[in-house]
Design an enzyme around this catalytic site. Structure first.
Site, PDB file in Angstrom:
ATOM      1  N   GLY A  73      44.389  85.350  91.046  1.00  0.00           N
ATOM      2  CA  GLY A  73      44.308  84.371  89.816  1.00  0.00           C
ATOM      3  C   GLY A  73      44.158  85.417  88.718  1.00  0.00           C
ATOM      4  O   GLY A  73      44.633  86.136  88.619  1.00  0.00           O
ATOM      5  N   CYS A  74      43.316  84.716  87.700  1.00  0.00           N
ATOM      6  CA  CYS A  74      43.462  85.371  86.597  1.00  0.00           C
ATOM      7  C   CYS A  74      42.770  86.719  86.698  1.00  0.00           C
ATOM      8  O   CYS A  74      41.467  86.864  87.204  1.00  0.00           O
ATOM      9  CB  CYS A  74      42.408  84.558  85.301  1.00  0.00           C
ATOM     10  SG  CYS A  74      41.720  85.391  83.987  1.00  0.00           S
ATOM     11  N   PHE A  75      43.371  87.698  86.233  1.00  0.00           N
ATOM     12  CA  PHE A  75      42.839  89.089  86.443  1.00  0.00           C
ATOM     13  C   PHE A  75      41.636  89.529  85.392  1.00  0.00           C
ATOM     14  O   PHE A  75      40.853  90.393  85.997  1.00  0.00           O
ATOM     15  CB  PHE A  75      43.893  90.236  86.249  1.00  0.00           C
ATOM     16  CG  PHE A  75      44.775  90.076  84.854  1.00  0.00           C
ATOM     17  CD1 PHE A  75      44.406  89.466  83.563  1.00  0.00           C
ATOM     18  CD2 PHE A  75      45.845  90.716  85.133  1.00  0.00           C
ATOM     19  CE1 PHE A  75      45.130  89.519  82.723  1.00  0.00           C
ATOM     20  CE2 PHE A  75      46.788  90.617  83.919  1.00  0.00           C
ATOM     21  CZ  PHE A  75      46.382  90.231  82.687  1.00  0.00           C
ATOM     22  N   TRP A  76      41.498  88.612  84.389  1.00  0.00           N
ATOM     23  CA  TRP A  76      40.059  89.004  83.924  1.00  0.00           C
ATOM     24  C   TRP A  76      38.825  88.570  84.986  1.00  0.00           C
ATOM     25  O   TRP A  76      37.724  89.453  84.842  1.00  0.00           O
ATOM     26  CB  TRP A  76      39.856  87.952  82.800  1.00  0.00           C
ATOM     27  CG  TRP A  76      40.900  88.101  81.613  1.00  0.00           C
ATOM     28  CD1 TRP A  76      41.603  89.211  81.389  1.00  0.00           C
ATOM     29  CD2 TRP A  76      40.976  87.186  80.385  1.00  0.00           C
ATOM     30  NE1 TRP A  76      42.298  88.665  80.394  1.00  0.00           N
ATOM     31  CE2 TRP A  76      42.205  87.539  79.645  1.00  0.00           C
ATOM     32  CE3 TRP A  76      40.647  85.998  80.168  1.00  0.00           C
ATOM     33  CZ2 TRP A  76      42.509  87.090  78.566  1.00  0.00           C
ATOM     34  CZ3 TRP A  76      40.966  85.286  79.035  1.00  0.00           C
ATOM     35  CH2 TRP A  76      42.060  85.825  78.082  1.00  0.00           C
ATOM     36  N   CYS A 116      43.945  81.258  82.309  1.00  0.00           N
ATOM     37  CA  CYS A 116      43.596  82.401  81.855  1.00  0.00           C
ATOM     38  C   CYS A 116      44.309  82.451  80.423  1.00  0.00           C
ATOM     39  O   CYS A 116      45.409  82.864  80.230  1.00  0.00           O
ATOM     40  CB  CYS A 116      44.180  83.578  82.797  1.00  0.00           C
ATOM     41  SG  CYS A 116      43.812  85.454  82.020  1.00  0.00           S
TER      42      CYS A 116
END
Length: 215
Positions: free
Chosen positions: A48-51, A16
């Site tokens: 994982g990646c919050f995006w 990320c």
């Protein structure tokens, strides 16, 4: 509770990466327990990646708001830079504000396990570290029991080739991430990370939940 027996193909999520937009002002760090609206509730997930996680939950009918942030750690008011070291104990997470009369917590659990790979310990693809762990932050005992049951059944049905390593952690303080992390995919659709990582994951997610997407 309906247990998902068919999981979409493995979805990769690389690191990320922070974009060059480092001058974007930070959001005020605070605890978020929902938006105060009548008839809404809040669920909290880390995958994982919050995006990536944010973009997927935003698609679901009944989800009003998705806020990216940090939770589960020991350092007060952490910054993104601090969290990415993996030493604060926080996970990149999302608060999902939803309407239970439209979408249930059970359905959000199903979406959570579709949105990432819950068999990877402290990582998602090339995202490595405890900040990328798979975790459900339960707000009450009912949520904890539902999540525990769901994980048990998925393991019993051998839906994945490896055991699920998702942790169940009590929800405490949620720190809202900096402004440039919020609604990231919608505001940066042409950014390379969005095109090569989020778009493929999002398309697979939407295919699974095509009957429950926002119109």
């Amino acid at each position: 509770m309906r247990i998902l027996l068919v999981i979409s193909a493995a979805m990769l999520c690389t690191a990320c990466l922070q974009t060059a937009n480092t001058n974007t002002s930070q959001a005020q760090v605070q605890r978020h327990d929902g938006d105060g609206s009548v008839g809404t509730d809040t669920a909290t997930f880390a995958g994982g990646c919050f995006w990536c996680t944010e973009a997927q939950f935003q698609q679901l009918a009944g989800v009003d708001t998705v806020i990216s942030g940090y939770t589960g750690g020991t350092v007060a008011n952490p910054s993104y830079k601090q969290v990415t070291t993996g030493r604060t104990g926080h996970a990149e997470a999302v608060n999902v504000v939803y309407r239970p009369d439209v979408i249930s917590y059970d359905e959000l659990l199903e979406a959570f396990f579709i949105a990432h790979d819950p068999t990877q310990l402290n990582r998602q693809g090339n995202d490595i570290g405890p900040q990328y762990r798979s975790s459900i932050f339960y707000h009450d005992e009912e949520e904890r029991k539902k999540a525990e049951y769901y994980i048990q059944r998925l393991n019993e049905e051998r839906v994945y080739n490896q055991p699920i390593v998702t942790t169940l952690e009590p929800y405490t303080v949620f720190y809202v991430a900096e402004d440039y992390h919020q609604n990231y995919f919608n505001l940066n659709p042409k950014q390379a990370y969005c095109q090569y990582v989020i778009v493929p994951k999002l398309e697979k997610f939407k295919a699974v939940f095509k009957e429950r997407l926002k119109r």
